[in-house]
Write a protein that holds these residues in place. Structure first.
Motif, mmCIF file in Angstrom:
data_model
loop_
_atom_site.group_PDB
_atom_site.id
_atom_site.type_symbol
_atom_site.label_atom_id
_atom_site.label_comp_id
_atom_site.label_asym_id
_atom_site.label_seq_id
_atom_site.Cartn_x
_atom_site.Cartn_y
_atom_site.Cartn_z
ATOM 1 N N HIS A 199 0.866 -1.181 0.000
ATOM 2 C CA HIS A 199 0.000 0.000 0.000
ATOM 3 C C HIS A 199 0.903 1.232 0.000
ATOM 4 C CE1 HIS A 199 -3.894 1.989 0.592
ATOM 5 N NE2 HIS A 199 -3.270 2.821 1.397
ATOM 6 N N TRP A 200 1.304 1.641 -1.191
ATOM 7 C CA TRP A 200 2.183 2.782 -1.375
ATOM 8 C C TRP A 200 1.935 3.340 -2.778
ATOM 9 C CZ3 TRP A 200 5.382 1.406 -5.440
ATOM 10 C CH2 TRP A 200 5.571 0.026 -5.627
ATOM 11 N N ALA A 201 2.414 4.528 -3.019
ATOM 12 C CA ALA A 201 2.037 5.193 -4.275
ATOM 13 C C ALA A 201 3.082 6.205 -4.707
ATOM 14 C CB ALA A 201 0.687 5.885 -4.107
ATOM 15 N N ILE A 202 2.944 6.614 -5.946
ATOM 16 C CA ILE A 202 3.658 7.755 -6.516
ATOM 17 C C ILE A 202 2.647 8.881 -6.662
ATOM 18 C CG2 ILE A 202 4.822 8.641 -8.590
ATOM 19 C CD1 ILE A 202 5.624 5.635 -9.105
ATOM 20 N N SER A 203 3.000 10.071 -6.189
ATOM 21 C CA SER A 203 2.088 11.213 -6.259
ATOM 22 C C SER A 203 2.733 12.343 -7.044
ATOM 23 C CB SER A 203 1.731 11.693 -4.843
ATOM 24 O OG SER A 203 0.879 12.821 -4.900
ATOM 25 N N ILE A 204 2.020 12.828 -8.043
ATOM 26 C CA ILE A 204 2.500 13.948 -8.870
ATOM 27 C C ILE A 204 1.395 14.991 -8.960
ATOM 28 C CG2 ILE A 204 3.453 14.674 -11.094
ATOM 29 C CD1 ILE A 204 4.134 11.733 -11.644
ATOM 30 N N GLY A 205 1.683 16.194 -8.505
ATOM 31 C CA GLY A 205 0.773 17.311 -8.670
ATOM 32 C C GLY A 205 1.378 18.352 -9.600
#
Length: 278
Positions: free
Chosen positions: A102-108
């Protein structure tokens, strides 16, 4: 993805998918390291840095004039930027470290406004282990893969499941105390409170209606930027505990569907009030 993304979101998705391939290979190695004396911490730190390097290269190559704000390397590019990437290359590092998928890459993506502030123009949160890509563009709605997202419709607190971030050792004592007060006030009134350990995914899951709301104190812009837009484009509210519309400034966030947001915000605001000494 068959769904036709905008040019900005196409760049973001391509970069995230490339970084995800390396992170998944690294994640598969973590289990092998759990039995070593040194442990996997150094390995995971390097995985985080490798992911950030891939994202910087891919995003920079596609949009060479854009600035960056990244978890590991901080701010770079022109201080007078018009567009800026805000990137968390591995949100949920502790989960990754322990082999929890349960992990992610976040791009804003931020756009500078004429008044000197900025708005969130686009956001993407990609969970490689489940192959779920949450994405949104301002005014265009929120999606997971090719499915439109809407926040939940629950109105009763007793039916609500909220997410939060349980403070750990490095969290400021004031925030730990505020969390304890908020939790004590909410627990007897709700159906459940969850702590899954990845802020960007918590916000994405509010947008998807899986959680009815989420709160946390002391976050960083790269934890929040993409997820805030997801919640808003899915019909939810995302503010600070005082009702301010930019939680990136304080790092304190309350996100929920419209009926439950004011109730959750009041509970979090009350938890921040230090009781007088007797």
């Amino acid at each position: 993805m068959a769904f036709r993304l905008s040019p900005h979101l196409t760049v973001m998705a391509t970069a995230a998918q490339k970084a995800a391939k390396r992170l998944l290979r690294d994640f598969n190695e973590v289990e092998q390291l759990q039995v070593s004396i040194k442990g996997p911490s150094d390995f995971v730190s390097q995985a985080d840095l490798r992911s950030e390097a891939i994202l910087r290269e891919e995003l920079g190559k596609a949009r060479p004039g854009y600035a960056f704000l990244m978890e590991e390397s901080g701010a770079s590019g022109s201080e007078r930027w018009t567009w800026r990437w805000v990137v968390d290359p591995l949100d949920g590092t502790t989960n990754f470290l322990h082999g929890i998928p349960h992990w992610a890459i976040s791009i804003g993506l931020e756009k500078r406004l004429e008044n000197g502030g900025s708005e969130i123009a686009a956001g993407l949160v990609y969970a490689p282990a489940s192959d779920e890509m949450f994405w949104a563009e301002k005014g265009g709605g929120a999606f997971v893969n090719e499915r439109r997202l809407r926040v939940s419709a629950r109105r009763e607190l007793k039916e609500a499941v909220f997410a939060t971030g349980v403070p750990f050792a490095a969290v400021a004592p004031a925030n730990r105390a505020a969390f304890t007060r908020t939790l004590a006030g909410l627990m007897p009134r709700v159906a459940g409170i969850r702590r899954f350990g990845a802020a960007a995914l918590d916000l994405a899951w509010v947008a998807a209606g899986r959680y009815d709301g989420y709160w946390e104190l002391g976050l960083k812009p790269w934890d929040l930027t993409a997820g805030l837009l997801l919640v808003r484009e899915a019909g939810g509210y995302a503010t600070d505990p005082d009702g301010g519309d930019d939680p990136r400034e304080s790092g304190d966030v309350v996100a929920a569907n419209p009926p439950l947001h004011p109730v959750l915000r009041d509970a979090v605001a009350a938890g921040r009030v230090v009781p007088p000494r007797l």
